[in-house]
Design a protein around this motif. Structure first.
Motif, PDB file in Angstrom:
ATOM      1  N   PHE A 106       0.830  -1.202   0.000  1.00 57.86           N
ATOM      2  CA  PHE A 106       0.000   0.000   0.000  1.00 57.86           C
ATOM      3  C   PHE A 106       0.870   1.260   0.000  1.00 57.86           C
ATOM      4  CE2 PHE A 106      -3.273   2.921   1.600  1.00 57.86           C
ATOM      5  CZ  PHE A 106      -4.359   2.511   0.851  1.00 57.86           C
ATOM      6  N   ALA A 107       1.943   1.250   0.786  1.00 54.60           N
ATOM      7  CA  ALA A 107       2.870   2.395   0.816  1.00 54.60           C
ATOM      8  C   ALA A 107       3.575   2.558  -0.535  1.00 54.60           C
ATOM      9  CB  ALA A 107       3.883   2.216   1.940  1.00 54.60           C
ATOM     10  N   ARG A 108       3.945   1.459  -1.175  1.00 59.95           N
ATOM     11  CA  ARG A 108       4.567   1.531  -2.519  1.00 59.95           C
ATOM     12  C   ARG A 108       3.648   2.213  -3.511  1.00 59.95           C
ATOM     13  NH1 ARG A 108       5.703  -4.115  -4.363  1.00 59.95           N
ATOM     14  NH2 ARG A 108       5.768  -3.156  -6.406  1.00 59.95           N
ATOM     15  N   PHE A 109       2.365   1.860  -3.451  1.00 57.25           N
ATOM     16  CA  PHE A 109       1.406   2.495  -4.356  1.00 57.25           C
ATOM     17  C   PHE A 109       1.401   4.003  -4.136  1.00 57.25           C
ATOM     18  CE2 PHE A 109      -2.841   4.139  -5.273  1.00 57.25           C
ATOM     19  CZ  PHE A 109      -2.908   3.845  -6.625  1.00 57.25           C
ATOM     20  N   HIS A 110       1.396   4.438  -2.888  1.00 63.00           N
ATOM     21  CA  HIS A 110       1.356   5.874  -2.603  1.00 63.00           C
ATOM     22  C   HIS A 110       2.669   6.576  -2.934  1.00 63.00           C
ATOM     23  CE1 HIS A 110      -2.458   4.841  -0.814  1.00 63.00           C
ATOM     24  NE2 HIS A 110      -2.763   6.093  -1.035  1.00 63.00           N
ATOM     25  N   ARG A 111       3.778   5.889  -2.818  1.00 59.88           N
ATOM     26  CA  ARG A 111       5.044   6.491  -3.263  1.00 59.88           C
ATOM     27  C   ARG A 111       4.992   6.738  -4.768  1.00 59.88           C
ATOM     28  NH1 ARG A 111       7.260   2.952   0.573  1.00 59.88           N
ATOM     29  NH2 ARG A 111       7.862   1.415  -1.016  1.00 59.88           N
ATOM     30  N   TYR A 161      -5.130  18.206 -10.035  1.00 62.66           N
ATOM     31  CA  TYR A 161      -4.071  18.541  -9.063  1.00 62.66           C
ATOM     32  C   TYR A 161      -2.753  17.904  -9.514  1.00 62.66           C
ATOM     33  CZ  TYR A 161      -8.222  19.293  -6.103  1.00 62.66           C
ATOM     34  OH  TYR A 161      -9.426  19.711  -5.599  1.00 62.66           O
ATOM     35  N   PRO A 162      -2.062  18.500 -10.480  1.00 59.43           N
ATOM     36  CA  PRO A 162      -0.844  17.852 -11.003  1.00 59.43           C
ATOM     37  C   PRO A 162       0.256  17.670  -9.963  1.00 59.43           C
ATOM     38  CG  PRO A 162      -1.181  20.019 -11.998  1.00 59.43           C
ATOM     39  CD  PRO A 162      -2.381  19.741 -11.166  1.00 59.43           C
ATOM     40  N   ASP A 163       0.212  18.412  -8.874  1.00 57.87           N
ATOM     41  CA  ASP A 163       1.222  18.279  -7.821  1.00 57.87           C
ATOM     42  C   ASP A 163       0.676  17.537  -6.596  1.00 57.87           C
ATOM     43  OD1 ASP A 163      -0.547  20.254  -6.996  1.00 57.87           O
ATOM     44  OD2 ASP A 163       1.008  21.601  -6.259  1.00 57.87           O
ATOM     45  N   ILE A 164      -0.358  16.731  -6.795  1.00 60.04           N
ATOM     46  CA  ILE A 164      -1.018  16.037  -5.678  1.00 60.04           C
ATOM     47  C   ILE A 164      -0.012  15.218  -4.873  1.00 60.04           C
ATOM     48  CG2 ILE A 164      -1.658  13.980  -7.011  1.00 60.04           C
ATOM     49  CD1 ILE A 164      -4.379  14.076  -5.475  1.00 60.04           C
ATOM     50  N   GLN A 165      -0.178  15.264  -3.555  1.00 62.43           N
ATOM     51  CA  GLN A 165       0.637  14.477  -2.635  1.00 62.43           C
ATOM     52  C   GLN A 165      -0.292  13.854  -1.600  1.00 62.43           C
ATOM     53  OE1 GLN A 165       4.468  14.300  -2.494  1.00 62.43           O
ATOM     54  NE2 GLN A 165       3.679  14.540  -4.572  1.00 62.43           N
ATOM     55  N   VAL A 166      -0.093  12.566  -1.360  1.00 57.57           N
ATOM     56  CA  VAL A 166      -0.870  11.848  -0.353  1.00 57.57           C
ATOM     57  C   VAL A 166       0.080  11.546   0.804  1.00 57.57           C
ATOM     58  CG1 VAL A 166      -2.270   9.816   0.150  1.00 57.57           C
ATOM     59  CG2 VAL A 166      -2.339  10.839  -2.142  1.00 57.57           C
ATOM     60  N   HIS A 167      -0.170  12.178   1.939  1.00 54.98           N
ATOM     61  CA  HIS A 167       0.675  12.043   3.124  1.00 54.98           C
ATOM     62  C   HIS A 167      -0.006  11.078   4.092  1.00 54.98           C
ATOM     63  CE1 HIS A 167       2.791  15.593   1.631  1.00 54.98           C
ATOM     64  NE2 HIS A 167       1.593  16.120   1.438  1.00 54.98           N
ATOM     65  N   ILE A 168       0.498   9.845   4.148  1.00 57.48           N
ATOM     66  CA  ILE A 168      -0.097   8.845   5.037  1.00 57.48           C
ATOM     67  C   ILE A 168       0.222   9.210   6.477  1.00 57.48           C
ATOM     68  CG2 ILE A 168      -0.084   6.426   5.716  1.00 57.48           C
ATOM     69  CD1 ILE A 168       0.514   5.717   2.787  1.00 57.48           C
ATOM     70  N   GLN A 169      -0.826   9.363   7.283  1.00 57.97           N
ATOM     71  CA  GLN A 169      -0.697   9.690   8.698  1.00 57.97           C
ATOM     72  C   GLN A 169      -0.692   8.430   9.562  1.00 57.97           C
ATOM     73  OE1 GLN A 169      -0.345  13.206   9.455  1.00 57.97           O
ATOM     74  NE2 GLN A 169      -0.052  12.959   7.258  1.00 57.97           N
ATOM     75  N   ASP A 170      -1.553   7.499   9.211  1.00 53.46           N
ATOM     76  CA  ASP A 170      -1.639   6.216   9.915  1.00 53.46           C
ATOM     77  C   ASP A 170      -1.785   5.125   8.875  1.00 53.46           C
ATOM     78  OD1 ASP A 170      -1.748   6.984  12.755  1.00 53.46           O
ATOM     79  OD2 ASP A 170      -3.662   7.927  12.222  1.00 53.46           O
ATOM     80  N   LEU A 171      -1.089   4.018   9.089  1.00 55.24           N
ATOM     81  CA  LEU A 171      -1.182   2.859   8.210  1.00 55.24           C
ATOM     82  C   LEU A 171      -1.283   1.641   9.118  1.00 55.24           C
ATOM     83  CD1 LEU A 171      -1.193   2.130   5.205  1.00 55.24           C
ATOM     84  CD2 LEU A 171       1.291   1.853   5.350  1.00 55.24           C
ATOM     85  N   ILE A 172      -2.445   1.007   9.092  1.00 54.76           N
ATOM     86  CA  ILE A 172      -2.757  -0.084  10.019  1.00 54.76           C
ATOM     87  C   ILE A 172      -3.142  -1.307   9.190  1.00 54.76           C
ATOM     88  CG2 ILE A 172      -4.306  -0.822  11.881  1.00 54.76           C
ATOM     89  CD1 ILE A 172      -4.762   2.311  12.303  1.00 54.76           C
ATOM     90  N   ALA A 173      -2.599  -2.453   9.568  1.00 59.00           N
ATOM     91  CA  ALA A 173      -2.921  -3.687   8.842  1.00 59.00           C
ATOM     92  C   ALA A 173      -3.406  -4.750   9.812  1.00 59.00           C
ATOM     93  CB  ALA A 173      -1.697  -4.193   8.097  1.00 59.00           C
ATOM     94  N   GLU A 174      -4.374  -5.506   9.337  1.00 59.76           N
ATOM     95  CA  GLU A 174      -4.845  -6.677  10.070  1.00 59.76           C
ATOM     96  C   GLU A 174      -5.316  -7.693   9.048  1.00 59.76           C
ATOM     97  OE1 GLU A 174      -8.345  -7.908  13.156  1.00 59.76           O
ATOM     98  OE2 GLU A 174      -7.264  -6.044  13.562  1.00 59.76           O
ATOM     99  N   ASP A 175      -4.790  -8.882   9.154  1.00 61.21           N
ATOM    100  CA  ASP A 175      -5.100  -9.952   8.199  1.00 61.21           C
ATOM    101  C   ASP A 175      -4.863  -9.457   6.777  1.00 61.21           C
ATOM    102  OD1 ASP A 175      -5.748 -11.713  10.300  1.00 61.21           O
ATOM    103  OD2 ASP A 175      -7.808 -10.959  10.362  1.00 61.21           O
TER     104      ASP A 175
END
Length: 144
Positions: free
Chosen positions: A13-18, A67-81
């Motif tokens: 999921f983090a790779r996708f956002h990078r 938004y050509p300069d869009i940035q998604v700043h992940i604040q929390d990343l939680i995983a379960e199963d």
């Protein structure tokens, strides 16, 4: 302690956002094709006229145009199963048409929460809540 599966899913999921944060349409397209299942199911309140992976391509084409300069700043990343939950703050400058709004040049900041279900190393289902009201308010489209 998170399992190996949960750690792997969070990294996917983090790779996708990078990739998204590069702003490069080719990099984003390649990431979608690699990390999103062709038959992915999207659950969102916004109308998406395409099914499956084409919906991801549609959404990111729309967002990059607006938004050509869009940035998604992940604040929390939680995983379960097999699920990953991300709470993010998104920023971008309104340079193209978005939801019927002509470009304003304004910078917007809004929140979103997404849940992704991952199977066999690909995103197979998503649920998203995006603060579209905050976007439209910051673009001057509505006043409250």
């Amino acid at each position: 302690m998170p399992s190996t599966l949960e750690t792997t899913n969070k990294e996917l999921f983090a790779r996708f956002h990078r990739a998204v944060n590069t702003g490069d349409p080719d990099v984003i397209t390649a990431a979608i094709d690699e990390l999103v299942d062709p038959d992915v199911e999207l659950h969102t309140s916004l109308p998406v006229p395409e099914p499956g992976v084409r919906a991801f391509h549609y959404v990111w084409t729309l967002l990059l145009r607006a938004y050509p300069d869009i940035q998604v700043h992940i604040q929390d990343l939680i995983a379960e199963d097999d699920k990953v939950v991300a709470r993010s703050v998104v920023t971008g400058t309104h340079r193209g048409e978005y939801l019927g709004q002509a470009p304003t040049g304004r910078t917007v900041t809004y929140n979103e929460i997404f849940i992704a279900r991952i199977a066999d190393g690909r995103i197979v289902e998503t649920w998203g809540v995006v603060d579209v009201l905050a976007q439209l308010r910051q673009l001057g489209a509505i006043t409250l």
